[in-house]
Write an enzyme that holds these catalytic residues in place. Structure first.
Site, short mmCIF file in Angstrom:
data_model
loop_
_atom_site.label_atom_id
_atom_site.label_comp_id
_atom_site.label_asym_id
_atom_site.label_seq_id
_atom_site.Cartn_x
_atom_site.Cartn_y
_atom_site.Cartn_z
N CYS A 117 10.38 69.57 3.12
CA CYS A 117 9.96 69.17 1.77
C CYS A 117 8.45 68.95 1.67
CB CYS A 117 10.69 67.92 1.33
SG CYS A 117 12.48 68.10 1.42
N HIS A 257 6.77 64.77 -4.22
CA HIS A 257 8.00 65.52 -3.94
C HIS A 257 9.15 64.84 -4.68
CE1 HIS A 257 11.43 67.25 -2.17
NE2 HIS A 257 11.67 66.27 -1.32
N ASN A 287 16.54 67.76 -6.05
CA ASN A 287 15.55 67.94 -4.98
C ASN A 287 15.52 69.42 -4.58
OD1 ASN A 287 14.21 68.08 -2.53
ND2 ASN A 287 15.16 66.23 -1.68
O1 UT7 Z 1 13.63 65.39 0.63
C1 UT7 Z 1 14.11 64.30 1.33
C2 UT7 Z 1 15.60 64.44 1.32
N1 UT7 Z 1 16.38 63.26 1.36
C3 UT7 Z 1 16.25 62.18 0.57
O2 UT7 Z 1 15.34 62.00 -0.18
C4 UT7 Z 1 17.32 61.15 0.67
C5 UT7 Z 1 16.79 59.76 0.85
N2 UT7 Z 1 17.88 58.81 0.65
C6 UT7 Z 1 18.33 58.50 -0.59
O3 UT7 Z 1 17.82 58.98 -1.58
C7 UT7 Z 1 19.46 57.50 -0.69
O4 UT7 Z 1 19.67 56.91 0.57
C8 UT7 Z 1 20.79 58.16 -1.21
C9 UT7 Z 1 20.62 58.57 -2.67
C10 UT7 Z 1 21.14 59.37 -0.36
C11 UT7 Z 1 21.92 57.17 -1.12
O5 UT7 Z 1 21.65 56.02 -1.91
P1 UT7 Z 1 21.88 54.58 -1.31
O6 UT7 Z 1 21.59 53.59 -2.36
O7 UT7 Z 1 21.07 54.50 -0.04
O8 UT7 Z 1 23.43 54.59 -1.03
P2 UT7 Z 1 24.16 54.31 0.34
O9 UT7 Z 1 24.04 55.48 1.25
O10 UT7 Z 1 23.77 52.96 0.86
O11 UT7 Z 1 25.68 54.24 -0.16
C12 UT7 Z 1 26.10 53.24 -1.07
C13 UT7 Z 1 27.53 53.54 -1.45
C14 UT7 Z 1 28.44 53.85 -0.25
O12 UT7 Z 1 29.71 53.28 -0.51
P3 UT7 Z 1 30.15 51.89 0.16
O13 UT7 Z 1 30.06 52.12 1.63
O14 UT7 Z 1 29.18 50.88 -0.36
O15 UT7 Z 1 31.54 51.70 -0.35
C15 UT7 Z 1 28.54 55.34 -0.24
O16 UT7 Z 1 29.73 55.80 0.34
O17 UT7 Z 1 27.58 54.71 -2.27
C16 UT7 Z 1 28.53 55.64 -1.72
N3 UT7 Z 1 28.09 56.97 -2.04
C17 UT7 Z 1 28.46 57.61 -3.16
N4 UT7 Z 1 29.24 57.24 -4.18
C18 UT7 Z 1 29.40 58.11 -5.20
C19 UT7 Z 1 27.27 57.80 -1.32
N5 UT7 Z 1 27.09 58.96 -1.97
C20 UT7 Z 1 27.81 58.87 -3.12
C21 UT7 Z 1 28.03 59.73 -4.21
N6 UT7 Z 1 28.80 59.32 -5.22
N7 UT7 Z 1 27.45 60.96 -4.28
#
Ligand code: UT7
Length: 330
Positions: A117, A257, A287
């Protein structure tokens, strides 16, 4: 050879495949919702390439727009730098060569650049260095990605985040009298974070023939990348400002980005930067990795937001882990 050359961005272009997929459509594929995706990322839509479409197809469209706007024939380009993590072929031939041929850029060197990225930011600095050294007068920097081909559409942790698209910037040599230029860049690599984001198999470590199929998809430690990204944006902006004796007040726009609006907002808040100066269009494209910054630049030009003399910072971060920033006078 003129070693006093400066490099300026003469034109930009972008292209996204016509198929536009909403969060609601995604919720039919995996256990997610528009509410979750938008509240956690700022994404509403992404554009998805048809099955037969590869990175070069998107790159050619974006490059042609940039060349048309500059009214420059393709065979006046000295170098094509194509930033992509989703090349047409694994490793070889370079997708840049496919693009060179399709553009009819017949006296052009061409190579791919892999910085995920951060690829466009690395590409702009590489172009500036070629132009400033006198090795090239005209460089086409393209970011082109089809992440839809490498994500697991059953994995809600990754598939909701990415989209396909391409953006291009044509950089040309100019003299001291032209204030528009790429002023400076900072580029970083933190390879200890490599396992946090990438494709575990399909390269020479674990060839595709020896891989468990799921290892061929993009894998990500979202939380780790999130934390890294916020610190990376702040460090890159502060470094490029400091090296050039500037403060954030001297900057008109930051073009980050487009990974996640929450990352951008948190970096602005923690860094003490005015959030209104950060341009975002992630709601429409999700993204698009190396393509996200040039797609954003193109939209800013189309909306007449960028004016000659504006000072902007482009800031990228991603797999590698890599990050960096360009300081550009538009
Ligand atoms: O170019 C660089 C590429 N990558 C990135 O930029 C990603 C960087 N990371 C992020 O943007 C964030 O970490 C995410 C958007 C990927 C995730 O957001 P988060 O607030 O960190 O969520 P989390 O991983 O802590 O998950 C929170 C909850 C979990 O459920 P429980 O364990 O609390 O019950 C996940 O299972 O959200 C759940 N979850 C979802 N729920 C609905 C994870 N993905 C999804 C989804 N839909 N797509």
């Amino acid at each position: 050879m003129n070693r006093s050359n400066f490099a300026h961005v003469r034109a930009v272009g972008s292209y996204a495949p016509p198929r536009r997929m909403s969060n609601d459509e995604l919720a039919l594929l995996v256990d997610t919702s528009d509410e979750w995706i938008f509240s956690h990322t700022g994404i509403r839509f992404r554009h998805i390439a048809d099955d037969a479409v590869a990175a070069s197809d998107l790159a050619v469209e974006a490059a042609r727009i940039a060349l048309d706007r500059a009214q420059m024939p393709a065979d006046e380009v000295d170098l094509i730098l194509l930033a992509t993590s989703t090349p047409d072929h694994p490793g070889l031939p370079a997708t840049a060569c496919v693009v060179q041929d399709r553009l009819g850029a017949n006296r052009t060197a061409a190579m791919d650049l892999v910085a995920a990225c951060t690829g466009f930011v690395y590409g702009i600095e590489t172009a500036r260095a070629f132009i400033q050294s006198g090795s090239a007068r005209t460089v086409l920097v393209i970011g082109a990605e089809v992440y839809s081909k490498i994500i697991n559409w059953k994995d809600r942790n990754t598939c909701v985040l990415f989209g396909d698209g391409a953006g291009a910037a044509l950089l040309c040599a100019s003299g001291e009298d032209n204030p528009s230029r790429v002023v400076d860049s900072v580029l970083y690599s933190r390879g200890q974070g490599a396992p946090a984001l990438g494709r575990p198999a399909g390269g020479s470590r674990t060839p595709a023939t020896a891989a468990d199929g799921s290892d061929l998809y993009l894998a990500m430690d979202g939380r780790r990348v999130y934390t890294f990204a916020i610190a990376a944006i702040i460090e890159a902006i502060e470094s490029v400002l400091k090296r050039n004796d500037l403060t954030f007040d001297d900057i008109d726009y930051v073009v980050p980005h487009q990974a996640n609006v929450r990352i951008i907002d948190a970096a602005a808040k923690r860094g003490g930067f005015d959030p209104a100066k950060f341009f975002t269009n992630i709601a429409e494209y999700a993204n698009t990795s190396a393509a996200s910054i040039p797609i954003a630049l193109d939209e800013m030009v189309t909306r007449d937001l960028l004016k000659p003399g504006h000072r902007i910072i482009t800031v990228g971060f991603g797999s590698g882990l890599t990050y960096g920033a360009n300081l550009i006078i538009w």
